[in-house]
Motif scaffolding. Structure first.
Motif, PDB file in Angstrom:
ATOM      1  N   VAL A 102      -2.518 -12.310   9.706  1.00  8.78           N
ATOM      2  CA  VAL A 102      -3.968 -12.199   9.625  1.00  8.78           C
ATOM      3  C   VAL A 102      -4.352 -10.919   8.892  1.00  8.78           C
ATOM      4  CG1 VAL A 102      -6.084 -11.883  10.966  1.00  8.78           C
ATOM      5  CG2 VAL A 102      -4.387 -13.587  11.676  1.00  8.78           C
ATOM      6  N   TRP A 103      -3.687  -9.827   9.215  1.00  7.13           N
ATOM      7  CA  TRP A 103      -3.930  -8.554   8.520  1.00  7.13           C
ATOM      8  C   TRP A 103      -3.648  -8.684   7.033  1.00  7.13           C
ATOM      9  CZ3 TRP A 103      -0.040  -5.288   6.342  1.00  7.13           C
ATOM     10  CH2 TRP A 103      -0.508  -4.047   5.891  1.00  7.13           C
ATOM     11  N   ASP A 104      -2.557  -9.363   6.687  1.00  7.46           N
ATOM     12  CA  ASP A 104      -2.198  -9.544   5.284  1.00  7.46           C
ATOM     13  C   ASP A 104      -3.245 -10.372   4.552  1.00  7.46           C
ATOM     14  OD1 ASP A 104      -0.434  -9.644   2.927  1.00  7.46           O
ATOM     15  OD2 ASP A 104      -0.152 -11.740   3.498  1.00  7.46           O
ATOM     16  N   ILE A 105      -3.704 -11.460   5.183  1.00  6.04           N
ATOM     17  CA  ILE A 105      -4.690 -12.330   4.543  1.00  6.04           C
ATOM     18  C   ILE A 105      -6.019 -11.602   4.346  1.00  6.04           C
ATOM     19  CG2 ILE A 105      -6.080 -14.413   4.878  1.00  6.04           C
ATOM     20  CD1 ILE A 105      -3.613 -15.633   6.306  1.00  6.04           C
ATOM     21  N   THR A 123       2.648  -5.924   1.043  1.00  2.78           N
ATOM     22  CA  THR A 123       2.964  -7.296   1.458  1.00  2.78           C
ATOM     23  C   THR A 123       2.820  -8.273   0.299  1.00  2.78           C
ATOM     24  OG1 THR A 123       0.702  -7.600   2.252  1.00  2.78           O
ATOM     25  CG2 THR A 123       2.364  -6.935   3.871  1.00  2.78           C
ATOM     26  N   ARG A 124       1.899  -8.006  -0.618  1.00  2.00           N
ATOM     27  CA  ARG A 124       1.768  -8.885  -1.800  1.00  2.00           C
ATOM     28  C   ARG A 124       3.054  -8.833  -2.626  1.00  2.00           C
ATOM     29  NH1 ARG A 124       0.090 -12.494  -0.985  1.00  2.00           N
ATOM     30  NH2 ARG A 124       0.402 -11.819   1.138  1.00  2.00           N
ATOM     31  N   LEU A 125       3.597  -7.633  -2.806  1.00  2.00           N
ATOM     32  CA  LEU A 125       4.839  -7.496  -3.559  1.00  2.00           C
ATOM     33  C   LEU A 125       6.008  -8.131  -2.813  1.00  2.00           C
ATOM     34  CD1 LEU A 125       4.478  -3.836  -4.898  1.00  2.00           C
ATOM     35  CD2 LEU A 125       4.227  -5.967  -6.191  1.00  2.00           C
ATOM     36  N   ALA A 126       6.043  -7.955  -1.496  1.00  2.00           N
ATOM     37  CA  ALA A 126       7.127  -8.549  -0.702  1.00  2.00           C
ATOM     38  C   ALA A 126       7.067 -10.068  -0.771  1.00  2.00           C
ATOM     39  CB  ALA A 126       7.018  -8.079   0.750  1.00  2.00           C
ATOM     40  N   ASP A 127       5.864 -10.624  -0.648  1.00  2.00           N
ATOM     41  CA  ASP A 127       5.699 -12.074  -0.710  1.00  2.00           C
ATOM     42  C   ASP A 127       6.164 -12.610  -2.067  1.00  2.00           C
ATOM     43  OD1 ASP A 127       4.558 -14.416   0.776  1.00  2.00           O
ATOM     44  OD2 ASP A 127       3.296 -14.557  -0.990  1.00  2.00           O
ATOM     45  N   ARG A 128       5.777 -11.909  -3.124  1.00  2.00           N
ATOM     46  CA  ARG A 128       6.163 -12.349  -4.473  1.00  2.00           C
ATOM     47  C   ARG A 128       7.675 -12.278  -4.667  1.00  2.00           C
ATOM     48  NH1 ARG A 128       3.073  -9.200  -9.042  1.00  2.00           N
ATOM     49  NH2 ARG A 128       1.370  -9.959  -7.714  1.00  2.00           N
ATOM     50  N   ALA A 129       8.296 -11.231  -4.155  1.00  2.00           N
ATOM     51  CA  ALA A 129       9.738 -11.078  -4.317  1.00  2.00           C
ATOM     52  C   ALA A 129      10.519 -12.111  -3.505  1.00  2.00           C
ATOM     53  CB  ALA A 129      10.159  -9.667  -3.908  1.00  2.00           C
ATOM     54  N   LEU A 130       9.974 -12.473  -2.330  1.00  2.00           N
ATOM     55  CA  LEU A 130      10.686 -13.387  -1.443  1.00  2.00           C
ATOM     56  C   LEU A 130      10.391 -14.867  -1.723  1.00  2.00           C
ATOM     57  CD1 LEU A 130      10.267 -11.454   1.931  1.00  2.00           C
ATOM     58  CD2 LEU A 130      12.404 -11.808   0.665  1.00  2.00           C
TER      59      LEU A 130
END
Length: 255
Positions: free
Chosen positions: A204-207, A214-221
């Motif tokens: 929820v915090w990320d959204i 977290t945007r970079l982590a999401d893209r990398a994963l």
């Protein structure tokens, strides 16, 4: 939270868009904001009524450009109430894994899509989904639940078999895969488990905040554990009919 990447799947001002199996309406709302003429369709009447309320609120708040329209309606994905070649864009997100006759749904989408139109299809990705199924029978053995897990090449083959031309794919929502693994491990209906609660707060915090980390982590994963597989395709224009020569025309008339 959008699964379709609109930088790869452009929706233009005035495009007629069908969000098929729209659910809570997230993609329909985005298309409306972009100035499209949107139809959000779902078989769930309760969700459609909520989507209609949000459309009205967006209209009142001036969130959509002049000329944009939005309609929410109940309907059957296997018998769409629209003429052939009605839409410039069709989106079906996290729906096909629920429907036994997925080829029938594809055929209906192709029927209502204009030649040259674009279609976006998203489904749960094979690897992360397989983990969920292994951890919990309750995750998928429910009425209206997931009845299949698509491999990417299988889905693309079905898309081509329906007469569409895929032009791009990617994965999305890597940070959501661990959340569903936790849900399956602790019980899909058990929202009180501390690991589940803690991870939900993170999502929820990320959204809401969209922090760079977290945007970079999401893209990398995403290539490794992205929760969704997304495919984009176009409906080809029909090839022009061969033009007969004068002699051929005369011969045909004589016959």
């Amino acid at each position: 939270m959008l699964t379709v990447d609109f930088s790869r799947f452009p929706v233009a001002l005035g495009d007629r868009v069908l969000d098929l199996g729209c659910g809570a309406g997230r993609h329909a709302f985005e298309c409306y904001r972009r100035g499209a003429r949107v139809v959000a369709l779902d078989r769930n009447g309760e969700e459609i009524r909520e989507v209609a309320k949000w459309f009205a609120a967006m209209r009142e708040a001036g969130e959509a450009p002049a000329g944009a329209t939005a309609t929410a309606m109940e309907g059957d994905a296997l018998a769409l109430p629209f003429p052939d070649d009605s839409f410039d864009v069709v989106i079906i997100s996290e729906v096909m894994e629920h429907i036994p006759d997925d080829k029938g749904v594809l055929a209906e989408m192709v029927r209502v899509l204009k030649p040259g139109g674009r279609i976006a299809i998203t489904v749960p990705r094979y690897g992360p989904e397989k983990v969920c199924w292994a951890l919990s029978d309750a995750y998928h053995e429910v009425e209206g639940g997931h009845i299949r897990i698509y491999r990417a090449d299988e889905l693309l083959a079905k898309i081509r078999g329906a007469g569409l031309r895929p032009y791009g794919t990617h994965h999305a929502h890597a940070l959501h895969s661990p959340y569903w693994w936790l849900k399956c491990a602790f019980g899909v209906d058990n929202d009180k488990a501390l690991p589940v609660q803690a991870y939900h707060k993170l999502l929820v915090w990320d959204i809401m905040k969209k922090p760079l980390a977290t945007r970079l982590a999401d893209r990398a994963l995403n290539p490794l554990i992205g929760k969704s597989f997304v495919a984009y395709a176009t409906k080809p224009h029909l090839p022009p009919l061969p033009r007969s020569t004068p002699a051929e025309g005369t011969e045909a008339a004589a016959r």
